[in-house]
Design an enzyme around this catalytic site. Sequence first.
Site, PDB file in Angstrom:
ATOM      1  N   CYS A 100      23.829 -20.186  37.260  1.00  0.00           N
ATOM      2  CA  CYS A 100      24.882 -20.003  36.251  1.00  0.00           C
ATOM      3  C   CYS A 100      24.761 -18.591  35.697  1.00  0.00           C
ATOM      4  O   CYS A 100      23.692 -18.182  35.256  1.00  0.00           O
ATOM      5  CB  CYS A 100      24.710 -21.038  35.150  1.00  0.00           C
ATOM      6  SG  CYS A 100      25.694 -20.711  33.684  1.00  0.00           S
ATOM      7  N   CYS A 104      31.287 -16.884  31.641  1.00  0.00           N
ATOM      8  CA  CYS A 104      32.609 -17.519  31.709  1.00  0.00           C
ATOM      9  C   CYS A 104      32.992 -18.232  30.419  1.00  0.00           C
ATOM     10  O   CYS A 104      34.174 -18.329  30.091  1.00  0.00           O
ATOM     11  CB  CYS A 104      32.668 -18.520  32.853  1.00  0.00           C
ATOM     12  SG  CYS A 104      31.501 -18.174  34.143  1.00  0.00           S
ATOM     13  N   GLU A 257      20.389 -22.168  28.585  1.00  0.00           N
ATOM     14  CA  GLU A 257      21.053 -22.893  27.500  1.00  0.00           C
ATOM     15  C   GLU A 257      20.159 -22.839  26.271  1.00  0.00           C
ATOM     16  O   GLU A 257      18.934 -22.756  26.398  1.00  0.00           O
ATOM     17  CB  GLU A 257      21.321 -24.358  27.871  1.00  0.00           C
ATOM     18  CG  GLU A 257      22.673 -24.591  28.538  1.00  0.00           C
ATOM     19  CD  GLU A 257      22.699 -24.185  29.999  1.00  0.00           C
ATOM     20  OE1 GLU A 257      21.614 -24.222  30.631  1.00  0.00           O
ATOM     21  OE2 GLU A 257      23.776 -23.833  30.521  1.00  0.00           O
ATOM     22  N   HIS A 292      37.615 -24.096  31.295  1.00  0.00           N
ATOM     23  CA  HIS A 292      36.247 -24.197  31.810  1.00  0.00           C
ATOM     24  C   HIS A 292      36.168 -25.182  32.982  1.00  0.00           C
ATOM     25  O   HIS A 292      35.338 -25.027  33.871  1.00  0.00           O
ATOM     26  CB  HIS A 292      35.270 -24.554  30.702  1.00  0.00           C
ATOM     27  CG  HIS A 292      33.897 -24.025  30.966  1.00  0.00           C
ATOM     28  ND1 HIS A 292      33.634 -22.698  31.215  1.00  0.00           N
ATOM     29  CD2 HIS A 292      32.701 -24.646  31.090  1.00  0.00           C
ATOM     30  CE1 HIS A 292      32.349 -22.529  31.449  1.00  0.00           C
ATOM     31  NE2 HIS A 292      31.752 -23.702  31.395  1.00  0.00           N
ATOM     32  N   TYR A 296      34.754 -24.225  37.040  1.00  0.00           N
ATOM     33  CA  TYR A 296      33.813 -24.900  37.936  1.00  0.00           C
ATOM     34  C   TYR A 296      34.317 -24.944  39.373  1.00  0.00           C
ATOM     35  O   TYR A 296      33.519 -25.117  40.290  1.00  0.00           O
ATOM     36  CB  TYR A 296      33.549 -26.330  37.434  1.00  0.00           C
ATOM     37  CG  TYR A 296      32.653 -26.387  36.223  1.00  0.00           C
ATOM     38  CD1 TYR A 296      32.396 -25.258  35.453  1.00  0.00           C
ATOM     39  CD2 TYR A 296      32.054 -27.575  35.836  1.00  0.00           C
ATOM     40  CE1 TYR A 296      31.589 -25.313  34.349  1.00  0.00           C
ATOM     41  CE2 TYR A 296      31.230 -27.642  34.723  1.00  0.00           C
ATOM     42  CZ  TYR A 296      31.004 -26.511  33.983  1.00  0.00           C
ATOM     43  OH  TYR A 296      30.188 -26.575  32.883  1.00  0.00           O
ATOM     44  N   CYS A 299      32.577 -21.283  40.266  1.00  0.00           N
ATOM     45  CA  CYS A 299      31.124 -21.021  40.217  1.00  0.00           C
ATOM     46  C   CYS A 299      30.336 -22.031  41.033  1.00  0.00           C
ATOM     47  O   CYS A 299      29.419 -21.660  41.768  1.00  0.00           O
ATOM     48  CB  CYS A 299      30.632 -20.960  38.776  1.00  0.00           C
ATOM     49  SG  CYS A 299      30.368 -22.556  37.979  1.00  0.00           S
ATOM     50  N   GLU A 447      24.840 -30.065  34.933  1.00  0.00           N
ATOM     51  CA  GLU A 447      25.936 -29.379  34.274  1.00  0.00           C
ATOM     52  C   GLU A 447      27.261 -29.695  34.961  1.00  0.00           C
ATOM     53  O   GLU A 447      28.303 -29.721  34.315  1.00  0.00           O
ATOM     54  CB  GLU A 447      25.678 -27.869  34.230  1.00  0.00           C
ATOM     55  CG  GLU A 447      26.254 -27.271  32.972  1.00  0.00           C
ATOM     56  CD  GLU A 447      27.016 -26.020  33.209  1.00  0.00           C
ATOM     57  OE1 GLU A 447      27.133 -25.603  34.366  1.00  0.00           O
ATOM     58  OE2 GLU A 447      27.488 -25.463  32.218  1.00  0.00           O
TER      59      GLU A 447
HETATM   60 FE1  SF4 Z   1      27.854 -21.126  34.176  1.00  0.00          FE
HETATM   61 FE2  SF4 Z   1      29.741 -21.940  35.883  1.00  0.00          FE
HETATM   62 FE3  SF4 Z   1      30.025 -22.387  33.243  1.00  0.00          FE
HETATM   63 FE4  SF4 Z   1      30.222 -19.912  34.299  1.00  0.00          FE
HETATM   64  S1  SF4 Z   1      31.609 -21.658  34.678  1.00  0.00           S
HETATM   65  S2  SF4 Z   1      29.156 -20.495  32.452  1.00  0.00           S
HETATM   66  S3  SF4 Z   1      28.679 -19.986  35.906  1.00  0.00           S
HETATM   67  S4  SF4 Z   1      28.448 -23.231  34.636  1.00  0.00           S
HETATM   68 FE    FE Z   2      29.381 -24.784  31.772  1.00  0.00          FE
END
Ligand code: SF4
Ligand code: FE
Length: 485
Positions: A100, A104, A257, A292, A296, A299, A447
């Site tokens: 991660c 973002c 985190e 968000h 995903y 990422c 996550e």
């Molecule tokens: Fe992390 Fe993916 Fe969330 Fe970006 S979108 S903060 S890489 S988990």
């Molecule tokens: Fe996240």
Amino acid sequence: MALKTGRDYLESLRKLNMTIYLFGEKIENFVDHPVIRPSINSVARTYELALDERYRDLMTATSNLTGKTVNRFTHLHQSAEDLVRKVKMLRLLGQKTASCFQRCVGMDALNAIDTVTYEMDRKLGTNYHERFRRFATYVQENDLVVDGAMTDPKGDRSLRPSRQADPDLYLRVVRKNSDGIVVRGAKAHQTGAVNSHEICVMPTVAMTEEDRDYAVSFAVPSDTPGLLYIYGRQSCDTRKLEGSEIDVGNARYGGQEALVIFDDVFVPWERVFMCGEYQFSGALVERFAAYHRQSYGGCKVGVGDVLIGAAAVMAEYNGTAGASHIREKLIEMIHLNETLYCCGLACSSQGHRTPSGTYLVDLLLANVCKLNVTRYPYEIARLAEDIAGGLMVTMPSEKDFRHPEIGRYLEKYLKGVAGVPTEHRMRMLRLIENLTMGCAAVGYRTESMHGAGSPQAQRIVISRLANLDHKKKLARIIAGIDEEE
Ligand code: SF4
Ligand code: FE
């Protein structure tokens, strides 16, 4: 041009005076801390790649606020193409970090708050949007990392914020005066909070009138007095303290985190973007979550690319690459991974312009994207473990491998196909371990389940937006029960 280098970013973190605790100790120099540094390296990649000619189209954009070139992580999306490029950018960074990269959440917060403050001002006659745009311009001009902070601790999930036994279990306004507001509470699971310059807070659920003190959005510098960071543990994190690179699996990059405590933090009015307008808290939650959930689809796919590659290399090292069931499993992994990408691209290309001019993803498709993310990475990880073999979790340490007396036994008995060094096989096994059950599994597995809202949150939005009545009508027409209108 307002683009910082990775080195500039590191230096900017050193100037922050944040209060951070990890393993029961106050951390004075977090930038060089071996547990924290890999997460900083991941964020630094968002700066480095923006200055790389090959990735300029994905990593940068022309600001609608200043006309200048800015890092896309600070950009307000001005077209569906911007939304598509965002997903491609996140896949690229997932490939480059296998973790991660944290930045973002701030991008998603900026875009959500931009759209909502505009509509709120028009409806209620407030003056938040102008303030927010000044903040967004400051973020762009200084190429900052912003922590988009939404999730409250939430206490008893059956009770509304104002009904909790402890009123601080949702972040709230405790005082107001002519200069600003004072807030108290906490934000949990804050991705990249310690690596951020600014903390941008939003409410975590749709509020009612009795919860109006909890309907609050604002931004403060991350070293504001009263802010406290308690660093989250990750599986196998102390391996980073052992000084053995192989055992870490991904020695350079990681996620992060933290639990962020707001112990009566003062926020000047200039930085307040919602204060009591409970009617718009639901829209802010829904839009941040949707952006968000779209993220995903980028990422996780990029990290999935690394995991699929690792499984394929392991099959070669084990001498199983030619087996038909191994090839089938790799195809299955690719199919699942690309399906997630399809969802990320679909909700982006079907995005639409909101009244502020900023583009919003298709909410239904973004939620379908995230609901798939709660499942497919688990299946991809399961198949990777299947291909890797059990040695992934029983293998002795790097220190044993380097040992002058017993190392030769590991060299001999952990060998796969002749011609591949034993060390390479160990490195690849540790990478798969890292991605499926080590530090990176925080981002790739759990996550995927709970980040951007747990699966039930997506099901609720899907059931609301799916328009089942329309589908029933279609069926009645085809069955000859209803007339076509
Ligand atoms: Fe992390 Fe993916 Fe969330 Fe970006 S979108 S903060 S890489 S988990
Ligand atoms: Fe996240």
